[in-house]
Design an enzyme around this catalytic site. Structure first.
Site, PDB file in Angstrom:
ATOM      1  N   LYS A  92       1.208  -1.378   0.359  1.00 51.96           N
ATOM      2  CA  LYS A  92       0.017  -0.032  -0.064  1.00 51.96           C
ATOM      3  C   LYS A  92       0.478   1.117  -0.173  1.00 51.96           C
ATOM      4  CE  LYS A  92      -4.526   0.642   0.582  1.00 51.96           C
ATOM      5  NZ  LYS A  92      -5.301   0.059   0.176  1.00 51.96           N
ATOM      6  N   VAL A 138     -22.214  -1.073  -4.798  1.00 49.29           N
ATOM      7  CA  VAL A 138     -21.649  -2.188  -4.598  1.00 49.29           C
ATOM      8  C   VAL A 138     -23.829  -3.116  -3.997  1.00 49.29           C
ATOM      9  CG1 VAL A 138     -20.943  -4.293  -3.091  1.00 49.29           C
ATOM     10  CG2 VAL A 138     -19.761  -1.967  -4.490  1.00 49.29           C
ATOM     11  N   GLY A 195     -27.177   0.894   2.901  1.00 48.75           N
ATOM     12  CA  GLY A 195     -26.297   0.423   1.781  1.00 48.75           C
ATOM     13  C   GLY A 195     -26.625   0.457   0.305  1.00 48.75           C
ATOM     14  N   GLY A 218     -25.502   2.106  -3.078  1.00 53.59           N
ATOM     15  CA  GLY A 218     -24.407   2.340  -3.181  1.00 53.59           C
ATOM     16  C   GLY A 218     -23.729   1.634  -4.564  1.00 53.59           C
TER      17      GLY A 218
HETATM   18  P1  NAD Z   1     -21.052   4.105  -2.419  1.00 54.40           P
HETATM   19  O1  NAD Z   1     -20.319   4.974  -2.117  1.00 54.40           O
HETATM   20  O2  NAD Z   1     -21.256   3.863  -3.302  1.00 54.40           O
HETATM   21  O3  NAD Z   1     -21.882   3.530  -1.876  1.00 54.40           O
HETATM   22  C1  NAD Z   1     -22.270   3.876  -0.402  1.00 54.40           C
HETATM   23  C2  NAD Z   1     -23.944   4.075  -0.228  1.00 54.40           C
HETATM   24  O4  NAD Z   1     -23.949   3.588   1.712  1.00 54.40           O
HETATM   25  C3  NAD Z   1     -24.500   5.139  -0.360  1.00 54.40           C
HETATM   26  O5  NAD Z   1     -25.326   5.039  -0.953  1.00 54.40           O
HETATM   27  C4  NAD Z   1     -24.462   5.943   0.712  1.00 54.40           C
HETATM   28  O6  NAD Z   1     -26.096   7.055   1.398  1.00 54.40           O
HETATM   29  C5  NAD Z   1     -24.916   4.295   1.653  1.00 54.40           C
HETATM   30  N1  NAD Z   1     -24.588   4.966   3.496  1.00 54.40           N
HETATM   31  C6  NAD Z   1     -23.506   5.336   3.484  1.00 54.40           C
HETATM   32  N2  NAD Z   1     -23.364   5.867   5.292  1.00 54.40           N
HETATM   33  C7  NAD Z   1     -24.977   4.920   5.756  1.00 54.40           C
HETATM   34  C8  NAD Z   1     -25.766   4.369   6.800  1.00 54.40           C
HETATM   35  N3  NAD Z   1     -25.011   5.407   7.618  1.00 54.40           N
HETATM   36  N4  NAD Z   1     -26.322   4.058   6.592  1.00 54.40           N
HETATM   37  C9  NAD Z   1     -27.355   3.710   5.056  1.00 54.40           C
HETATM   38  N5  NAD Z   1     -26.561   3.896   4.330  1.00 54.40           N
HETATM   39  C10 NAD Z   1     -25.294   4.625   4.310  1.00 54.40           C
HETATM   40  O7  NAD Z   1     -19.840   2.963  -1.962  1.00 54.40           O
HETATM   41  P2  NAD Z   1     -20.122   1.443  -2.693  1.00 54.40           P
HETATM   42  O8  NAD Z   1     -18.832   1.270  -3.850  1.00 54.40           O
HETATM   43  O9  NAD Z   1     -21.607   0.761  -3.186  1.00 54.40           O
HETATM   44  O10 NAD Z   1     -18.871   1.271  -1.715  1.00 54.40           O
HETATM   45  C11 NAD Z   1     -20.063   0.310  -0.256  1.00 54.40           C
HETATM   46  C12 NAD Z   1     -18.400  -0.601   0.512  1.00 54.40           C
HETATM   47  O11 NAD Z   1     -18.261  -1.777   0.060  1.00 54.40           O
HETATM   48  C13 NAD Z   1     -18.039   0.285   1.577  1.00 54.40           C
HETATM   49  O12 NAD Z   1     -17.384  -0.373   2.176  1.00 54.40           O
HETATM   50  C14 NAD Z   1     -16.698  -0.058   0.180  1.00 54.40           C
HETATM   51  O13 NAD Z   1     -15.629   0.331   1.324  1.00 54.40           O
HETATM   52  C15 NAD Z   1     -16.849  -1.492   0.272  1.00 54.40           C
HETATM   53  N6  NAD Z   1     -16.343  -1.912  -0.781  1.00 54.40           N
HETATM   54  C16 NAD Z   1     -16.697  -1.485  -2.194  1.00 54.40           C
HETATM   55  C17 NAD Z   1     -16.232  -2.518  -3.401  1.00 54.40           C
HETATM   56  C18 NAD Z   1     -15.864  -1.913  -4.245  1.00 54.40           C
HETATM   57  O14 NAD Z   1     -15.662  -2.873  -5.629  1.00 54.40           O
HETATM   58  N7  NAD Z   1     -17.237  -0.818  -4.969  1.00 54.40           N
HETATM   59  C19 NAD Z   1     -14.829  -2.878  -3.242  1.00 54.40           C
HETATM   60  C20 NAD Z   1     -14.349  -3.173  -1.963  1.00 54.40           C
HETATM   61  C21 NAD Z   1     -15.152  -2.979  -1.033  1.00 54.40           C
END
Ligand code: NAD
Length: 352
Positions: A79, A180, A176, A178
């Site tokens: 990292k 994923v 959540g 988002g």
């Molecule tokens: P994102 O930012 O697209 O979505 C996050 C969602 O969570 C948003 O809709 C936000 O409004 C919601 N949110 C935030 N706080 C909240 C709460 N307290 N209660 C309910 N909803 C809440 O993120 P993402 O890319 O979908 O990733 C989601 C999680 O997965 C993160 O922790 C990220 O680190 C992890 N992750 C993502 C990936 C990837 O490929 N995108 C890979 C590994 C891990």
């Protein structure tokens, strides 16, 4: 102090880079390259101190080693951090200087996107190094692949808990919606699961409901919602001293990083009879995507590798049961044993 920290964490190498002309101050930590070059993103943050930056990069690089090994990738863990406020320091010249720093590590470290560094930044970094992934002409947004891996992990948990190979009528709460979470919820519904969604963003909830049939629970009531599977896909630390007694589910399995506030919460869930799928095992789809990009694979091969999380997680769950330990410990053991054996598993792709 630095040597002690390296020895304690089992790190191979920590490199400090400074370029006064551009203001670059960066630390690259290479934790372990037994299985392959260390791959991990570049985090740009205004750390309180150099020690805080070092601590962060050591912790994050060690976690990458476990994540890659547990995903059966031929990659090690590393990292990088760039110190400073991204709004102030992030210039093309600085990113080019950073690329030169990465390049001089000779491929032992492969960089990518992370907090405050995105695809556009990596496009600049690539001007001065070949050792970068997560590029515009790479494999694209990993989120659907991450969702596929999480779905595979949920299937493993459901198979173990209920002996079922289908998700029909399995009740899943997705926290959540988002990138994923929305893909996961949609996949689950398509497979017959009964999905309840929750998000602090009403827009995201409305957008999802415009296309799918799901129940909704308020963000502050989400931990009390009875369900079979709770899928955290929003933020870290959701399993903590306050929430651990509230969960009314059999399984916690989702995409979020650092789901457990502290490692001991894996044991606290197990004490309540709740199966916890380790976050770094089940959410490896993002790493799998950039790993496939690096080895010249494509999105199809990345999806296939994400689906393999199902069988791997199931074997970790069984191993935990046999050993009377948590699945988190079984996953750590699986990864560490792979490293000890120096076992490389990636099948060759054309051009390798
Ligand atoms: P994102 O930012 O697209 O979505 C996050 C969602 O969570 C948003 O809709 C936000 O409004 C919601 N949110 C935030 N706080 C909240 C709460 N307290 N209660 C309910 N909803 C809440 O993120 P993402 O890319 O979908 O990733 C989601 C999680 O997965 C993160 O922790 C990220 O680190 C992890 N992750 C993502 C990936 C990837 O490929 N995108 C890979 C590994 C891990």
């Amino acid at each position: 102090m630095v040597f002690d920290a390296l020895d304690d964490g089992g790190h191979e190498q920590v490199s400090y880079f400074s370029d006064p002309e551009t203001g670059l101050q960066s630390i690259v930590a290479i934790h372990d390259t037994t299985l392959g070059p260390g791959l991990g993103g570049t985090r740009i943050l205004d750390y309180e101190s150099e020690d805080a930056a070092l601590e962060d990069v050591l912790r994050l690089s060690g976690a990458m080693t476990l994540k890659a090994a547990a995903a059966d990738l031929d990659l090690g863990g590393a990292k990088a951090v760039i110190l400073g406020d991204p709004a102030e320091i992030k210039t093309e010249a600085l990113l080019e200087a950073y690329g030169r720093a990465v390049e001089c590590l000779g491929g032992r470290y492969i960089t990518s996107v992370d907090v405050n560094s995105g695809v556009d930044d990596m496009e600049i970094v690539r001007r001065t190094t070949d050792h970068v992934v997560g590029l515009r002409d790479g494999l694209g947004d990993p989120s659907p692949i991450t969702a596929t891996g999480v779905l595979a992990g949920i299937r493993a948990c459901v198979e173990h808990e209920y002996g079922a190979d289908s998700l029909d009528d399995v009740e899943v709460v997705v926290q959540g919606l988002g990138k994923v979470g929305s893909a996961l919820a949609s996949d689950l519904i398509a497979r017959g699961a009964a999905v309840t969604i929750s998000d602090v963003s009403e827009d995201n909830v409305e957008r999802f409901l415009a296309e799918h049939d799901a129940d909704v629970v308020a963000p502050d009531a989400v931990y009390d919602e009875p369900c079979d599977v709770f899928a955290p896909c929003a933020i870290g630390g959701v399993v903590n001293d306050e929430t651990v007694s509230r969960f009314d589910c059999d399984v916690v399995a989702g995409a979020a990083n650092n789901v457990l506030a502290e490692r001991r919460h894996a044991g606290a869930l197990a004490d309540r009879g709740i199966l916890y799928a380790p976050d770094y095992v089940i959410n490896a789809g993002g790493l799998i995507t950039v790993a496939e990009e690096h080895r010249g694979g494509n999105r199809e091969t990345a999806f296939e590798r994400a689906k393999a999380i199902q069988d791997r997680l199931l074997s970790m769950i069984e191993r935990a049961e046999d050993a009377g330990t948590t699945v988190l410990q079984a996953a750590d053991d699986y990864a560490n044993e792979r490293i000890e054996r120096g076992e490389r598993t990636t099948p060759a792709v054309a051009g390798d």
